[in-house]
Motif scaffolding. Structure first.
Motif, PDB file in Angstrom:
ATOM      1  N   SER A   1       2.285  -0.156  -0.605  1.00 44.84           N
ATOM      2  CA  SER A   1       3.256   0.774  -0.051  1.00 44.84           C
ATOM      3  C   SER A   1       3.041   2.192  -0.542  1.00 44.84           C
ATOM      4  CB  SER A   1       4.680   0.329  -0.418  1.00 44.84           C
ATOM      5  OG  SER A   1       4.847   0.324  -1.823  1.00 44.84           O
TER       6      SER A   1
ATOM      7  N   SER B   1       1.204   4.996   2.315  1.00 46.88           N
ATOM      8  CA  SER B   1       2.157   6.019   2.699  1.00 46.88           C
ATOM      9  C   SER B   1       1.650   7.422   2.391  1.00 46.88           C
ATOM     10  CB  SER B   1       3.483   5.793   1.957  1.00 46.88           C
ATOM     11  OG  SER B   1       4.058   4.567   2.342  1.00 46.88           O
TER      12      SER B   1
ATOM     13  N   GLU C   1       8.091   0.845   4.728  1.00 46.07           N
ATOM     14  CA  GLU C   1       9.206   1.595   4.144  1.00 46.07           C
ATOM     15  C   GLU C   1      10.426   1.578   5.055  1.00 46.07           C
ATOM     16  OE1 GLU C   1       7.953   5.377   1.984  1.00 46.07           O
ATOM     17  OE2 GLU C   1       6.259   4.957   3.304  1.00 46.07           O
TER      18      GLU C   1
END
Length: 273
Positions: free
Chosen positions: A78, A82, A201
């Motif tokens: 993550s 991102s 997310e």
């Protein structure tokens, strides 16, 4: 003319591309293996240990991976997926091909909403001459693309600023999006399979869902690296999109499966090489 026997080296631009391609491969190796040594990377990449150290320092500054004495490890998925700087440098040719096909969906006079993905950022530059358009976005770099374009009415969708995404998210952004209704929404996301789309997310999912609800038509832009994968949070079913644009690196059977749910448009990358 005297021949000195010296050979000219690669141009600065070519050298920079080679360096960036190597760093992408290093990041992918680290993500695949979890933890690797500097020596192993040097041997795998065919470069010196010092070169690998410089590459790892650059990737660590971008937040893609974590250094430790003698080696390197991957940050949680993550985090690196991102990171905007990381996303800007991967699968560039595929994103540009997908953007060219997606641009055909946009006609003068339309209102279009663009998310903060790098795939849609590639599209934005192709829309500058498609005016008159009304463009709405939560992405700061997309705002930069259209700033100063006389035939583009530009609306910023504000919210809480995210340094990771260089965009605006959170409840204020969702509320700003919910106040709008547009002709076409164009987004990308982290992952999809034949039936569902995903993102890692929750804050991003909430904004994208609001955007999709605001559009009379919706389009999903995906390069092949994001396909046949899942992420933590479900975004929406593939069938909710009016159009899906993918590059020709996607497995043919998966393309056929996607076409059972929506209009799929294929962007040629490999066939044009």
């Amino acid at each position: 003319m005297t021949n000195t026997g010296r050979k000219s080296g690669p141009s600065p631009a070519a050298a920079a591309r080679s360096q960036e391609n190597r760093r992408q491969r290093i990041a992918e190796h680290v993500v695949r293996h979890g933890t690797v040594t500097v020596t192993w990377l040097a041997e795998t990449m065919g470069v010196s240990v010092m070169t690998v150290h410089r590459d790892l320092d650059a990737l660590a500054r971008r937040g893609v991976l974590r250094r430790f004495r003698g080696g390197v490890s991957a940050l949680p998925t993550s985090v690196f997926e991102s990171n905007l700087d990381y996303r800007l440098g991967v699968h560039v040719a595929e994103k540009e091909a997908v953007a060219r096909v997606a641009a055909r969906l946009v006609e003068p006079g339309m209102s279009v909403m663009l998310d903060d993905s790098t795939s849609v950022l590639a599209l934005a530059g192709l829309l500058r001459d498609k005016g008159p358009l009304t463009v709405l976005t939560n992405a700061r770099r997309v705002l930069d693309v259209f700033a100063g374009c006389e035939e583009i009415r530009l609306i910023a969708l504000g919210g809480e600023y995210s340094r990771t995404h260089d965009s605006f998210l959170g409840v204020p952004c969702v509320e700003a999006v919910e106040a709008m209704a547009v002709d076409l929404v164009l987004v990308s996301t982290s992952a999809m399979n034949a039936h569902m789309t995903f993102h890692q997310e929750q804050d991003v999912v909430l904004v994208k869902r609001a955007m999709l609800d605001a559009g009379a038509r919706t389009a999903l832009l995906m390069d092949h690296s994001k396909v046949a994968r899942t992420a933590l949070h479900r975004l929406c079913p593939v069938a909710d999109f009016d159009h899906v644009v993918v590059d020709d690196g996607v497995d043919a059977q998966l393309v056929a499966d996607l076409r059972e749910h929506t209009d799929v448009r294929l962007a040629e990358v490999r066939g044009g090489r």
